[in-house]
Design a protein around this motif. Structure first.
Motif: not given
Ligand code: SAH
Length: 382
Positions: A194-217
């Motif tokens: 999936i993709k998500d956006r943080l701080c104006g950039c777009t990030f692709r996230i694979s199943p085993k990749s770490f991604y912070q669990v609280n995107p607002v913070q």
């Protein structure tokens, strides 16, 4: 609103359940001050306006109760006994709805839940990850073996109930382990990430990749880290333990060059794609142990001006820290999810001539006792 959780005692995931949010923040602030104030003043913790349903990654383990009914939920603390969870107060609500739907679908698809002791049955866990800004949703079905009967119809029925789902992935975990995901995986619908956006950039996230669990913070965490670094556009920056490259890619427009290093191969592949997708050309990502990479850089006489480091809970290691010193980094921005290992690493860096300048806790985990910290160290010039 003070919502109530009905499984808190058995679950043990939320140590601060039942404590008003402002009081939780006070306790975390105090804990940080006790551990870290001898290094420098601790700035006020950044809390959430709405501390509920913040987790973008939801995991549910599947089993049967004594009467044979399918249940899904969490392991009771320190056991492999499954406690049914209907409404968790910190997990994303849409993701929880999807898990409920899957539970209801199992009977008509004749899918049995996996028995950890006998290895009999199929569905072991479901993990759902949602991009809060993009709305993209990944569903990972963790199975005991790689065949999901009538998989196309299963996906069709699931997407009929939740058209927001953008990818469905099969993962096989047939080991006696407390890890959720196994090695093997295959998308059966969509792109597999999936993709998500943080701080104006777009990030692709694979199943085993770490991604912070609280995107607002996370946005506040990264903004604080970048503000602390005081970047001018001339710096060579290291993003150590970079995951999918988030901190380095957000910082890239304020510096000359970013070098990211990360152990997980899937995350490094994501990081490289993320650089491309965001048209950021002054970054490179290396796969490997951060400590070893830094030792190599230092032994080749390379220099870095700023090191962002965001290690796992165990903290960093001496190999890594000694190399940071050798690289002559003027500034270190340490992002830590464990103030105890932060303190240990800090003591070492202070001995090597660094001085703590700013510390700020960020509440990434409301209702849990974990505290995240951002800290700036600068080299103490005699
Ligand atoms: N900075 C990123 C990731 C932080 S989590 C973010 O904010 O999203 C810590 C990362 O360190 C994980 O991606 C993990 O895979 C990685 N990691 C763990 N041990 C490592 C090591 N020895 N060397 C390099 N990376 C490591």
């Amino acid at each position: 609103m003070t919502a109530k959780c009905t499984v808190t005692k058995k679950c043990g995931g939320c140590q601060y359940q039942g404590i008003p949010y402002q009081e939780q923040l006070k306790r975390k602030q105090k804990q940080e001050e006790t551990l870290l104030k001898k290094f420098c003043k601790v700035e006020p913790i950044i809390g959430m306006e709405n501390p509920y349903y913040y987790r973008n990654k939801v995991h549910s383990v599947f089993d049967r109760d004594r009467r044979g009914n399918v249940i899904s939920g969490i392991y009771e603390a320190n056991t492999h006994h499954v406690i049914p969870v209907e409404n968790c107060l910190i997990e994303d609500q849409k993701s929880q709805e999807i898990i409920r739907t899957i539970r209801q679908m199992l009977k008509s698809f004749k899918i049995k839940t996996y028995d950890e002791d006998t290895g009999y049955g199929l569905l072991r866990h479901v993990m759902v990850r949602r991009g809060f800004q993009t709305g993209e949703i990944m569903v990972i079905l963790v199975l005991g073996s790689p065949i999901l009967p009538s998989k196309n119809n299963f996906v069709k029925a699931l997407r009929k109930a939740h058209p927001e789902i953008t990818t469905v992935i099969l993962n096989v975990n047939d080991k006696k382990t407390s890890m959720v995901l196994g090695e093997w995986e295959k998308p059966i619908y969509g792109k597999g990430y999936i993709k998500d956006r943080l701080c104006g950039c777009t990030f692709r996230i694979s199943p085993k990749s770490f991604y912070q669990v609280n995107p607002v913070q996370t946005e506040r965490l990264y903004q604080t880290a970048i503000e602390y670094a005081g970047l001018t556009g001339k710096e060579t920056v290291i993003d150590a333990y970079c995951g999918i490259g988030t901190i380095g890619l957000v910082a890239a427009k304020y510096v000359k060059k970013v070098i990211g290093v990360e152990l997980n191969k899937d995350a490094v592949r994501d990081a490289r794609m993320n650089a491309k997708d965001n048209k950021i050309t002054n970054v490179e990502f290396r796969q490997g142990d951060a400590g070893e990479f830094m030792v190599k850089m230092a032994s080749q006489g390379q220099k870095a001006d700023v090191v962002f480091m965001d290690p796992p809970r165990a903290g960093s290691d001496q190999k890594f820290l000694a190399s940071v010193v050798k690289l002559g980094a003027e500034k270190i921005v340490y992002v830590s999810c464990n103030p105890v290992t932060l303190k240990r690493d800090l003591e070492y860096l202070v001995k090597c001539g660094y001085e703590a300048k700013r510390i700020r806790p960020v509440d990434m985990f409301p209702f849990c006792d974990h505290v995240e910290t951002v800290m700036l160290l600068t080299q103490h010039l005699a």
